[in-house]
Motif scaffolding. Structure first.
Motif, mmCIF file in Angstrom:
data_model
loop_
_atom_site.group_PDB
_atom_site.id
_atom_site.type_symbol
_atom_site.label_atom_id
_atom_site.label_comp_id
_atom_site.label_asym_id
_atom_site.label_seq_id
_atom_site.Cartn_x
_atom_site.Cartn_y
_atom_site.Cartn_z
ATOM 1 N N ASN A 415 7.618 2.865 -3.002
ATOM 2 C CA ASN A 415 8.108 3.725 -4.078
ATOM 3 C C ASN A 415 6.994 3.869 -5.109
ATOM 4 O O ASN A 415 6.516 2.863 -5.653
ATOM 5 N N ILE A 416 6.571 5.106 -5.352
ATOM 6 C CA ILE A 416 5.551 5.340 -6.371
ATOM 7 C C ILE A 416 6.227 5.496 -7.722
ATOM 8 O O ILE A 416 7.178 6.268 -7.872
ATOM 9 N N LYS A 417 5.747 4.777 -8.706
ATOM 10 C CA LYS A 417 6.331 4.827 -10.041
ATOM 11 C C LYS A 417 5.714 5.958 -10.860
ATOM 12 O O LYS A 417 4.502 6.131 -10.888
ATOM 13 N N LYS A 418 6.584 6.727 -11.512
ATOM 14 C CA LYS A 418 6.154 7.803 -12.413
ATOM 15 C C LYS A 418 5.166 8.756 -11.731
ATOM 16 O O LYS A 418 4.137 9.117 -12.300
ATOM 17 N N PHE A 419 5.511 9.163 -10.520
ATOM 18 C CA PHE A 419 4.654 10.110 -9.792
ATOM 19 C C PHE A 419 4.966 11.515 -10.290
ATOM 20 O O PHE A 419 6.060 12.037 -10.096
ATOM 21 N N GLU A 420 4.004 12.140 -10.960
ATOM 22 C CA GLU A 420 4.257 13.402 -11.659
ATOM 23 C C GLU A 420 3.961 14.636 -10.814
ATOM 24 O O GLU A 420 4.267 15.749 -11.207
ATOM 25 N N SER A 421 3.343 14.476 -9.655
ATOM 26 C CA SER A 421 2.997 15.624 -8.829
ATOM 27 C C SER A 421 4.251 16.286 -8.265
ATOM 28 O O SER A 421 5.225 15.619 -7.912
ATOM 29 N N GLU A 422 4.229 17.607 -8.184
ATOM 30 C CA GLU A 422 5.341 18.368 -7.614
ATOM 31 C C GLU A 422 5.045 18.808 -6.183
ATOM 32 O O GLU A 422 5.891 19.423 -5.540
ATOM 33 N N GLU A 423 3.846 18.503 -5.674
ATOM 34 C CA GLU A 423 3.479 18.940 -4.338
ATOM 35 C C GLU A 423 4.157 18.100 -3.261
ATOM 36 O O GLU A 423 4.561 16.963 -3.489
ATOM 37 N N THR A 424 4.230 18.689 -2.085
ATOM 38 C CA THR A 424 4.611 17.958 -0.882
ATOM 39 C C THR A 424 3.351 17.713 -0.076
ATOM 40 O O THR A 424 2.530 18.617 0.115
ATOM 41 N N PHE A 425 3.184 16.491 0.383
ATOM 42 C CA PHE A 425 1.976 16.108 1.105
ATOM 43 C C PHE A 425 2.293 15.925 2.591
ATOM 44 O O PHE A 425 3.297 15.304 2.947
ATOM 45 N N LYS A 426 1.413 16.454 3.415
ATOM 46 C CA LYS A 426 1.557 16.295 4.862
ATOM 47 C C LYS A 426 0.536 15.282 5.352
ATOM 48 O O LYS A 426 -0.643 15.368 5.032
ATOM 49 N N ASP A 427 0.988 14.328 6.137
ATOM 50 C CA ASP A 427 0.106 13.288 6.657
ATOM 51 C C ASP A 427 -0.983 13.896 7.544
ATOM 52 O O ASP A 427 -0.700 14.729 8.409
ATOM 53 N N ALA A 428 -2.220 13.478 7.327
ATOM 54 C CA ALA A 428 -3.346 14.007 8.093
ATOM 55 C C ALA A 428 -3.309 13.581 9.554
ATOM 56 O O ALA A 428 -3.991 14.175 10.391
ATOM 57 N N PHE A 429 -2.496 12.569 9.882
ATOM 58 C CA PHE A 429 -2.485 12.027 11.241
ATOM 59 C C PHE A 429 -1.150 12.236 11.968
ATOM 60 O O PHE A 429 -1.002 11.795 13.104
ATOM 61 N N SER A 430 -0.202 12.880 11.315
ATOM 62 C CA SER A 430 1.095 13.105 11.959
ATOM 63 C C SER A 430 1.770 14.305 11.283
ATOM 64 O O SER A 430 1.179 14.973 10.440
#
Length: 453
Positions: A415-430
């Motif tokens: 769980n990342i605390k206070k993660f302010e980014s609104e992007e969705t990240f795609k794993d580079a390996f899956s």
């Protein structure tokens, strides 16, 4: 008529203006390529052990591997010392590469100067750079300088030439208080740049040689062409004028200790917090899971990092570091190569080859992962388990990378605390995707390298 003339002049102005701009762009590209630091901004460095690389152990035999290394995505080849090895006080059957008998010749066991010239040309034809390993701190005991210029060497109170370190019995320490010796060493440095077009040097035990020598030697090389300089050291003052990159030794030791369970992710946070206070962002910090010393003396990555060697390989690419691959790592090198004898690498298909190729492509294509000031700064993130998990982002222009590493042998929900980014990240390996809001399950020693869509 006047209108036609004006339009013609405007057309010509546009045509020549476009040509001038194209010429300027071409010149800028050429200048960037001529500057090895600029050219290496997205580079991976690969250490070549000529003796052990092929059954023949020659430069000619190694040349056949260059297309494969190009395909792997390697950009800079660091060639371990190619010079004749001393016989006096030699260690083992073949001796140490670092006991140099002549700075301007090629070890006959490796080949000839023509072979080396062919190597340099082949490397350049493949749009790669080549740097030589240089040993400026000491020579072999049967280097001609010992008899011709004994005053060029360090002596004890009885006038006897000494080794730089007690255990280094096969080499004699050079005296950098002697200007004539400095001049001769500089001349040899320039020789391979001027006569063979090498692109720079990896400098052995750089902190054991006065910094003002490195600075003056580089200045002389730069009169021939721009060079790239890597120091086997971790001293900030070496980077004022002399060196572009250095060994991240402390980081390497932290990774080893984490692999053994003696340190954890919090030690990495402390390390990266102090990095900006030690080195400018123009300095490339070379990270590695192994090299020739580590492999031969401290064990293979499978011995030192049995469950985490893959994790830390990925980490050296994701972190703001300059990654190194040692000969055979892409083939799963699983033995300690003998240092003073012939011990050929077994070349075979291995998952690390595919991983390194993927990592090299990822680094090349994503500016956030580039080296030094060319890449994105590290922004460390807090998680629900700061001892197990090391999390950070790096961002450059429109490129953002989210990296999560479970540095433990226990599966972890992150769980990342206070993660302010609104992007969705795609794993580079899956195909896995993550937005930083919900928990993300990481297996033991698992990692997630997320790229913005």
């Amino acid at each position: 008529m006047k209108t036609i003339l004006i339009m013609t002049m405007l057309s010509l102005s546009f045509l020549f203006g476009g040509c001038n701009q194209a010429k300027k762009n071409q010149v800028a590209e050429q200048e960037a390529k001529a500057d090895p630091v600029e050219a290496s901004k997205a580079s991976t460095i690969y250490e070549v052990n000529i003796r052990q690389y092929t059954p023949e152990g020659t430069i000619e035999a190694f040349i056949q591997h260059i297309p494969r290394l190009k395909e792997l995505g390697v950009d800079i080849l660091w060639i371990m010392p190619i010079y004749p090895i001393g016989d006096k006080n030699k260690k083992g059957p073949l001796g140490s590469y670092y006991a140099v008998k002549n700075y301007k010749e090629v070890n006959p066991n490796f080949g000839t100067k023509d072979d080396f010239r062919k190597l340099v040309k082949t490397v350049h034809d493949n749009d790669m750079m080549i740097i030589l390993d240089w040993v400026a701190n000491h020579t072999a005991w049967d280097h001609p300088w010992i008899k011709e210029h004994p005053e060029w060497y360090t002596k004890d109170s009885t006038g006897t030439v000494v080794a730089p370190v007690e255990d280094w019995s096969d080499v004699a320490d050079l005296n950098y208080e002697n200007q004539e010796m400095r001049n001769a060493m500089t001349d040899a440095f320039v020789f391979w740049v001027k006569e063979f077009d090498v692109d720079g040097y990896r400098c052995d035990v750089a902190s054991m040689v006065p910094n003002d020598f490195w600075e003056s030697a580089r200045a002389e090389m730069e009169k021939v062409k721009p060079v790239f300089m890597l120091a086997e050291a971790e001293k900030p003052e070496l980077h004022k004028k002399a060196f572009d990159a250095n060994y991240a030794w402390e980081l390497h030791h932290i990774m080893n200790e984490i692999a053994k369970g003696k340190q954890n992710a919090s030690h990495l946070r402390k390390y990266f917090k102090k990095e900006p206070t030690r080195f400018a962002d123009s300095v490339y910090r070379m990270a590695f899971t192994t090299n020739h010393d580590e492999n031969s003396w401290n064990g293979t990555v499978f011995e030192r990092m049995p469950n985490s060697y893959e994790t830390f390989a990925v980490f050296t690419y994701a972190a703001p570091t300059f990654p190194l691959i040692y000969s055979g790592q892409e083939a799963g090198l699983n033995k300690r190569l003998r240092f003073f004898d012939k011990d050929t690498i077994e070349w075979k298909s291995h998952k690390m080859g595919n991983l390194y190729k993927k990592l090299n492509t990822l680094k090349e294509e994503n500016p956030a992962l580039w080296n030094g000031r060319y890449g994105g700064n590290i922004q460390m993130l807090k998680t629900n388990n700061n001892k197990r998990v090391f999390a950070f982002t790096r961002e450059k222009d429109d490129n953002k990378v989210l990296a999560l590493f479970n540095l433990s042998d226990t599966a972890t929900d992150v769980n990342i605390k206070k993660f302010e980014s609104e992007e969705t990240f795609k794993d580079a390996f899956s195909e896995k995707q993550y937005n930083g809001k919900a928990p993300l399950r990481l297996k033991p020693w698992g990692y997630f390298i997320g790229l913005t869509q």
